[in-house]
Scaffold this active site. Sequence first.
Site, PDB file in Angstrom:
ATOM      1  N   ASP A 119       0.842  -1.203   0.000  1.00 22.34           N
ATOM      2  CA  ASP A 119       0.000   0.000   0.000  1.00 22.34           C
ATOM      3  C   ASP A 119       0.876   1.251   0.000  1.00 22.34           C
ATOM      4  OD1 ASP A 119      -2.813   1.210   0.584  1.00 22.34           O
ATOM      5  OD2 ASP A 119      -1.439   2.217   1.961  1.00 22.34           O
TER       6      ASP A 119
ATOM      7  N   TYR B   1       3.589   9.500  -0.386  1.00 21.54           N
ATOM      8  CA  TYR B   1       4.592   8.845   0.474  1.00 21.54           C
ATOM      9  C   TYR B   1       5.992   8.973  -0.152  1.00 21.54           C
ATOM     10  CZ  TYR B   1       0.568   6.346   2.560  1.00 21.54           C
ATOM     11  OH  TYR B   1      -0.634   6.012   3.144  1.00 21.54           O
TER      12      TYR B   1
ATOM     13  N   LYS C 234      -2.102   6.084  -4.477  1.00 23.49           N
ATOM     14  CA  LYS C 234      -3.199   7.011  -4.166  1.00 23.49           C
ATOM     15  C   LYS C 234      -2.959   8.382  -4.776  1.00 23.49           C
ATOM     16  CE  LYS C 234      -3.449   4.719   0.349  1.00 23.49           C
ATOM     17  NZ  LYS C 234      -2.091   4.575   0.884  1.00 23.49           N
TER      18      LYS C 234
ATOM     19  N   HIS D  12      -6.856   9.784  -2.229  1.00 23.88           N
ATOM     20  CA  HIS D  12      -6.261   9.717  -0.885  1.00 23.88           C
ATOM     21  C   HIS D  12      -7.151  10.365   0.180  1.00 23.88           C
ATOM     22  CE1 HIS D  12      -2.022   9.295   1.051  1.00 23.88           C
ATOM     23  NE2 HIS D  12      -2.960   9.048   1.931  1.00 23.88           N
TER      24      HIS D  12
HETATM   25  N1  LIG Z   1      -5.160   6.337   3.374  1.00 22.90           N
HETATM   26  C1  LIG Z   1      -4.644   7.052   4.348  1.00 22.90           C
HETATM   27  O1  LIG Z   1      -5.022   8.217   4.535  1.00 22.90           O
HETATM   28  C2  LIG Z   1      -3.602   6.440   5.224  1.00 22.90           C
HETATM   29  C3  LIG Z   1      -3.181   7.119   6.387  1.00 22.90           C
HETATM   30  C4  LIG Z   1      -2.214   6.506   7.189  1.00 22.90           C
HETATM   31  C5  LIG Z   1      -1.689   5.262   6.845  1.00 22.90           C
HETATM   32  N2  LIG Z   1      -2.089   4.645   5.685  1.00 22.90           N
HETATM   33  C6  LIG Z   1      -1.544   3.318   5.291  1.00 22.90           C
HETATM   34  O2  LIG Z   1      -1.750   2.415   6.361  1.00 22.90           O
HETATM   35  C7  LIG Z   1      -0.506   1.783   6.674  1.00 22.90           C
HETATM   36  C8  LIG Z   1      -0.463   1.343   8.125  1.00 22.90           C
HETATM   37  O3  LIG Z   1      -0.684   2.435   9.002  1.00 22.90           O
HETATM   38  P1  LIG Z   1       0.483   3.128   9.858  1.00 22.90           P
HETATM   39  O4  LIG Z   1       1.792   2.889   9.212  1.00 22.90           O
HETATM   40  O5  LIG Z   1       0.036   4.519  10.074  1.00 22.90           O
HETATM   41  O6  LIG Z   1       0.414   2.421  11.283  1.00 22.90           O
HETATM   42  P2  LIG Z   1       0.319   0.936  11.849  1.00 22.90           P
HETATM   43  O7  LIG Z   1       0.510  -0.064  10.799  1.00 22.90           O
HETATM   44  O8  LIG Z   1      -0.896   0.895  12.700  1.00 22.90           O
HETATM   45  O9  LIG Z   1       1.549   0.930  12.851  1.00 22.90           O
HETATM   46  C9  LIG Z   1       2.877   0.982  12.401  1.00 22.90           C
HETATM   47  C10 LIG Z   1       3.775   1.039  13.625  1.00 22.90           C
HETATM   48  O10 LIG Z   1       3.584  -0.116  14.422  1.00 22.90           O
HETATM   49  C11 LIG Z   1       4.819  -0.791  14.651  1.00 22.90           C
HETATM   50  N3  LIG Z   1       4.475  -2.211  14.625  1.00 22.90           N
HETATM   51  C12 LIG Z   1       4.192  -2.982  13.572  1.00 22.90           C
HETATM   52  N4  LIG Z   1       3.838  -4.220  13.954  1.00 22.90           N
HETATM   53  C13 LIG Z   1       3.886  -4.231  15.296  1.00 22.90           C
HETATM   54  C14 LIG Z   1       3.605  -5.213  16.277  1.00 22.90           C
HETATM   55  N5  LIG Z   1       3.209  -6.444  15.948  1.00 22.90           N
HETATM   56  N6  LIG Z   1       3.762  -4.869  17.599  1.00 22.90           N
HETATM   57  C15 LIG Z   1       4.162  -3.625  17.947  1.00 22.90           C
HETATM   58  N7  LIG Z   1       4.429  -2.647  17.054  1.00 22.90           N
HETATM   59  C16 LIG Z   1       4.282  -2.955  15.744  1.00 22.90           C
HETATM   60  C17 LIG Z   1       5.719  -0.334  13.536  1.00 22.90           C
HETATM   61  O11 LIG Z   1       7.063  -0.302  13.972  1.00 22.90           O
HETATM   62  P3  LIG Z   1       8.273  -0.948  13.112  1.00 22.90           P
HETATM   63  O12 LIG Z   1       8.145  -0.464  11.706  1.00 22.90           O
HETATM   64  O13 LIG Z   1       9.472  -0.414  13.823  1.00 22.90           O
HETATM   65  O14 LIG Z   1       8.106  -2.436  13.249  1.00 22.90           O
HETATM   66  C18 LIG Z   1       5.240   1.093  13.298  1.00 22.90           C
HETATM   67  O15 LIG Z   1       5.828   1.984  14.239  1.00 22.90           O
HETATM   68  C19 LIG Z   1       0.524   2.872   6.314  1.00 22.90           C
HETATM   69  O16 LIG Z   1       1.827   2.377   6.278  1.00 22.90           O
HETATM   70  C20 LIG Z   1      -0.042   3.335   5.007  1.00 22.90           C
HETATM   71  O17 LIG Z   1       0.277   2.422   3.978  1.00 22.90           O
HETATM   72  C21 LIG Z   1      -3.044   5.213   4.898  1.00 22.90           C
END
Ligand SMILES: NC(=O)c1ccc[n+]([C@@H]2O[C@H](COP(=O)([O-])OP(=O)(O)OC[C@H]3O[C@@H](n4cnc5c(N)ncnc54)[C@H](OP(=O)(O)O)[C@@H]3O)[C@@H](O)[C@H]2O)c1
Length: 276
Positions: A43, A48, A73, A106
Amino acid sequence: METYQLRDGLQLPKIGFGTYQLNGQIGVNAMTSALENGYRLLDSAFNYENEGAVGEAIRRSSVPRSEIIVTSKLPGRHHRYSEAITTIQESLWRAGLDYYDLYLIHWPNPQADHYVEAWQALIEAQKFGLIRSIGVCNFLPEQIDRLEKETGVLPTVNQVELHPYFNQKTQRDYDRTKGILTQAWSPLGRASHVLQEPLLRDLAEKYHKNVGQIILRWELQLGTMPIPKSAHSKRQIGNLQVFDFELTATELEQINGLTKVDGRNKDQDPAVYQEF
Ligand SMILES: NC(=O)c1ccc[n+]([C@@H]2O[C@H](COP(=O)([O-])OP(=O)(O)OC[C@H]3O[C@@H](n4cnc5c(N)ncnc54)[C@H](OP(=O)(O)O)[C@@H]3O)[C@@H](O)[C@H]2O)c1
């Protein structure tokens, strides 16, 4: 991996891989590792600034392009029809790909109010063969209703902020009635204090899982598709090991009870928040 089938027939793995903040060489390494560890959906987004890393990771991995769902996006600053078309082309060239499997608007940016034009551009780009499936992120029911009314075409996917502190019940119910798959962004609440919740910690102990796995399993049982991000191979693997246990109906309800009206991580309410 188990799959969801979109309304247009495209199959998506039930868990995808988030790539926000995975850029450059570190990003390529993390994404290549994710593909080798079993992820089949990456994704990304124009904003990004890592579509290049996504393309490079795909080329370096041993997984054929045809087996990978690649998402990007359209940013808010390019919602105007002709800009949207050229942005999709640029998006592909950045990645070095000749099609995206999924392309999403987005943010709706309701004050700017050009998202219907952007949607028309996605519809056309799909006809040109640049995109296989088209969807949105952060769209509210009334905004999706408007897309349907003005173009006759519904999104296949709506990607929204979704984690135990903000479970999006109303939006999920709406998406389901329209045959739209809800994807969960920040599915782990971006590793915030949600990981310390006593209820989730107790369930982790009961099922011999970690809290992240309990949350991801809950999101799957809600019928949504989480896209967790991790730069670390061990966590990437762990986040996929959620297909061998099942939470009870009572436990699902207990986790549902953690939601808060103001539970968004950064107060990004798509009715007013705009991102360009
Ligand atoms: N459409 C939108 O508007 C939008 C907005 C925000 C995000 N997104 C997408 O959604 C994806 C995921 O969301 P996100 O990156 O915001 O947050 P997330 O996936 O909820 O959390 C990522 C964080 O959690 C840590 N982590 C991962 N697995 C873990 C586990 N099992 N236990 C503890 N910590 C863990 C990661 O650290 P490490 O990397 O150090 O392991 C990182 O700091 C994004 O990468 C992006 O592709 C889309």
